[in-house]
Design a protein around this motif. Structure first.
Motif, PDB file in Angstrom:
ATOM      1  N   GLN A   1       0.785  -1.287   0.027  1.00 19.45           N
ATOM      2  CA  GLN A   1      -0.073  -0.069   0.145  1.00 19.45           C
ATOM      3  C   GLN A   1       0.862   1.299  -0.162  1.00 19.45           C
ATOM      4  N   LYS A   2       1.893   1.284   0.554  1.00 20.43           N
ATOM      5  CA  LYS A   2       2.821   2.265   0.934  1.00 20.43           C
ATOM      6  C   LYS A   2       3.297   2.773  -0.466  1.00 20.43           C
ATOM      7  N   PHE A   3       3.647   1.607  -1.534  1.00 24.54           N
ATOM      8  CA  PHE A   3       4.251   1.826  -2.568  1.00 24.54           C
ATOM      9  C   PHE A   3       3.165   2.498  -3.618  1.00 24.54           C
ATOM     10  N   ARG A   4       2.164   2.031  -3.579  1.00 23.79           N
ATOM     11  CA  ARG A   4       0.932   2.692  -4.335  1.00 23.79           C
ATOM     12  C   ARG A   4       0.505   4.000  -3.916  1.00 23.79           C
ATOM     13  N   ARG A   5       0.601   4.376  -2.671  1.00 23.71           N
ATOM     14  CA  ARG A   5       0.244   5.516  -2.426  1.00 23.71           C
ATOM     15  C   ARG A   5       1.324   6.586  -2.973  1.00 23.71           C
ATOM     16  N   LEU A   6       2.787   6.191  -2.556  1.00 24.83           N
ATOM     17  CA  LEU A   6       3.803   6.851  -3.286  1.00 24.83           C
ATOM     18  C   LEU A   6       3.881   7.240  -4.790  1.00 24.83           C
ATOM     19  N   LYS A   7       3.322   6.058  -5.518  1.00 21.83           N
ATOM     20  CA  LYS A   7       3.269   6.129  -6.978  1.00 21.83           C
ATOM     21  C   LYS A   7       2.369   6.963  -7.229  1.00 21.83           C
ATOM     22  N   GLN A   8       1.034   7.076  -6.660  1.00 24.23           N
ATOM     23  CA  GLN A   8      -0.233   8.055  -6.899  1.00 24.23           C
ATOM     24  C   GLN A   8       0.317   9.587  -6.407  1.00 24.23           C
ATOM     25  N   LYS A   9       1.098   9.580  -5.460  1.00 27.14           N
ATOM     26  CA  LYS A   9       1.517  11.017  -5.238  1.00 27.14           C
ATOM     27  C   LYS A   9       2.548  11.786  -6.237  1.00 27.14           C
ATOM     28  N   TYR A  10       3.277  10.767  -6.791  1.00 22.92           N
ATOM     29  CA  TYR A  10       4.346  11.145  -7.612  1.00 22.92           C
ATOM     30  C   TYR A  10       3.490  11.560  -9.102  1.00 22.92           C
ATOM     31  N   LEU A  11       2.624  10.522  -9.317  1.00 23.29           N
ATOM     32  CA  LEU A  11       1.801  10.806 -10.582  1.00 23.29           C
ATOM     33  C   LEU A  11       1.233  12.119 -10.779  1.00 23.29           C
ATOM     34  N   LEU A  12       0.697  12.285  -9.489  1.00 26.85           N
ATOM     35  CA  LEU A  12      -0.329  13.779  -9.377  1.00 26.85           C
ATOM     36  C   LEU A  12       0.757  14.910  -9.497  1.00 26.85           C
ATOM     37  N   ARG A  13       2.152  14.819  -8.578  1.00 27.64           N
ATOM     38  CA  ARG A  13       3.037  15.802  -8.616  1.00 27.64           C
ATOM     39  C   ARG A  13       3.418  15.924 -10.062  1.00 27.64           C
ATOM     40  N   SER A  14       3.705  14.852 -10.902  1.00 26.98           N
ATOM     41  CA  SER A  14       4.265  14.821 -12.049  1.00 26.98           C
ATOM     42  C   SER A  14       3.209  15.497 -13.198  1.00 26.98           C
ATOM     43  N   PHE A  15       2.162  15.482 -12.942  1.00 20.38           N
ATOM     44  CA  PHE A  15       1.092  16.029 -13.868  1.00 20.38           C
ATOM     45  C   PHE A  15       1.155  17.199 -13.493  1.00 20.38           C
ATOM     46  N   LEU A  16       1.039  17.851 -12.437  1.00 19.64           N
ATOM     47  CA  LEU A  16       0.999  19.250 -11.829  1.00 19.64           C
ATOM     48  C   LEU A  16       2.309  19.998 -12.410  1.00 19.64           C
ATOM     49  N   PHE A  17       3.547  19.267 -12.523  1.00 20.03           N
ATOM     50  CA  PHE A  17       4.627  20.086 -12.903  1.00 20.03           C
ATOM     51  C   PHE A  17       4.619  19.772 -14.410  1.00 20.03           C
ATOM     52  N   GLY A  18       4.093  18.975 -15.204  1.00 23.80           N
ATOM     53  CA  GLY A  18       4.054  18.972 -16.613  1.00 23.80           C
ATOM     54  C   GLY A  18       2.920  20.262 -16.851  1.00 23.80           C
ATOM     55  N   LEU A  19       1.836  20.606 -16.168  1.00 33.06           N
ATOM     56  CA  LEU A  19       1.073  21.406 -16.466  1.00 33.06           C
ATOM     57  C   LEU A  19       1.602  22.979 -16.324  1.00 33.06           C
ATOM     58  N   VAL A  20       2.586  22.911 -15.127  1.00 31.28           N
ATOM     59  CA  VAL A  20       3.236  24.223 -15.104  1.00 31.28           C
ATOM     60  C   VAL A  20       4.348  24.572 -16.117  1.00 31.28           C
ATOM     61  N   SER A  21       4.969  23.323 -16.317  1.00 24.87           N
ATOM     62  CA  SER A  21       6.037  23.602 -17.454  1.00 24.87           C
ATOM     63  C   SER A  21       5.570  23.783 -18.913  1.00 24.87           C
ATOM     64  N   ALA A  22       4.373  23.236 -19.281  1.00 26.00           N
ATOM     65  CA  ALA A  22       3.818  23.350 -20.324  1.00 26.00           C
ATOM     66  C   ALA A  22       3.304  24.985 -20.661  1.00 26.00           C
ATOM     67  N   GLY A  23       2.925  25.174 -19.424  1.00 25.66           N
ATOM     68  CA  GLY A  23       2.226  26.752 -19.389  1.00 25.66           C
ATOM     69  C   GLY A  23       3.250  27.817 -19.493  1.00 25.66           C
ATOM     70  N   LEU A  24       4.509  27.309 -18.649  1.00 24.60           N
ATOM     71  CA  LEU A  24       5.493  28.533 -18.894  1.00 24.60           C
ATOM     72  C   LEU A  24       6.275  28.187 -20.424  1.00 24.60           C
ATOM     73  N   SER A  25       6.173  27.110 -20.670  1.00 24.09           N
ATOM     74  CA  SER A  25       6.812  26.824 -22.311  1.00 24.09           C
ATOM     75  C   SER A  25       6.165  27.662 -23.394  1.00 24.09           C
ATOM     76  N   GLY A  26       4.559  27.888 -23.142  1.00 22.86           N
ATOM     77  CA  GLY A  26       3.813  28.470 -24.076  1.00 22.86           C
ATOM     78  C   GLY A  26       3.968  30.351 -23.783  1.00 22.86           C
ATOM     79  N   ALA A  27       4.345  30.459 -22.393  1.00 18.71           N
ATOM     80  CA  ALA A  27       4.622  31.640 -22.278  1.00 18.71           C
ATOM     81  C   ALA A  27       6.028  32.557 -22.871  1.00 18.71           C
ATOM     82  N   VAL A  28       7.146  31.470 -22.797  1.00 15.95           N
ATOM     83  CA  VAL A  28       8.145  31.658 -23.082  1.00 15.95           C
ATOM     84  C   VAL A  28       8.245  31.749 -24.733  1.00 15.95           C
TER      85      VAL A  28
END
Length: 224
Positions: free
Chosen positions: A50-77
């Motif tokens: 269960q610990k690994f699954r929670r960690l995986k979900q946490k990093y998937l969510l953080r990765s998705f959020l970072f992807g959105l931020v990076s995509a937005g900044l790339s468009g702004a650049v």
């Protein structure tokens, strides 16, 4: 748009790269690079926990959020600079995002990212027609290094770590990319950003690298 897609992809990978770098900090750059690219070995038993699954979900969510931020900044650049020199600016912003995440997690700005980014700043000044001159880049890197160093010495009576050595090297890197005047603006804006962050988190101490990265992006998009 290809820049936005690439920005999302790089941003999505940043939490993973940050976690791998965090496992090797502090260490020699060669070992940090090896630890970044070597395959991850996880036992079947750990994957089913269960610990690994929670960690995986946490990093998937953080990765998705970072992807959105990076995509937005790339468009702004792209909106700010157009096609000319776009990959230079994108590499700069993506590297800042990685440094911010690593420093947030480990309180360390790794040389394996900072030093190549500094050299890339000199190359940007030398080979790109849309940046600053090589002479100004070298002078600004010196200014970015000396200003926080002097400030740290003057404030040592109150705090032994006004600026960490990693912060000083990052400011030298920002100088190489952005020029001496903009480094001063970055320092001022980063202090405001850090103060706001401290109020929100209700903590006086914390990593200063994320504030520097945010300030540098703000100056790049609105002042550069």
């Amino acid at each position: 748009m290809i820049y936005v897609f690439c920005g999302f992809l790089i941003g999505f990978l940043i939490p993973y790269m940050s976690r791998r770098l965090a496992k090797s900090m502090p260490s020699a750059p060669t070992y940090a690079l090896y630890n970044l690219i070597k395959p991850v070995k996880t036992s079947v038993k750990a994957k089913l926990s269960q610990k690994f699954r929670r960690l995986k979900q946490k990093y998937l969510l953080r990765s998705f959020l970072f992807g959105l931020v990076s995509a937005g900044l790339s468009g702004a650049v792209f909106f700010k600079f157009g096609h000319q020199g776009i990959w230079w600016y994108l590499a700069f912003v993506w590297s800042l995002l990685l440094l911010a995440e690593v420093d947030f997690k480990t309180f360390i700005l790794p040389d394996i990212v900072t030093i190549p980014l500094l050299l890339a700043g000199f190359a940007f000044a030398a080979f790109s027609t849309c940046g600053i001159s090589p002479q100004e880049s070298a002078l600004a890197a010196l200014v970015g290094y000396l200003l926080p160093l002097v400030a740290s010495l003057l404030m040592m009576w109150r705090s032994t770590e006004a600026f960490g050595f990693g912060d000083i090297k990052l400011l030298a890197t920002l100088g190489a990319w952005m020029g001496a005047e903009n480094v001063i603006y970055v320092i001022l804006v980063s202090c405001v950003v850090f103060a706001v962050e401290s109020i929100i988190r209700r903590q006086r101490a914390g990593a200063f690298g994320p504030a520097l990265a945010i300030a540098a992006v703000i100056i790049l998009l609105f002042k550069y």
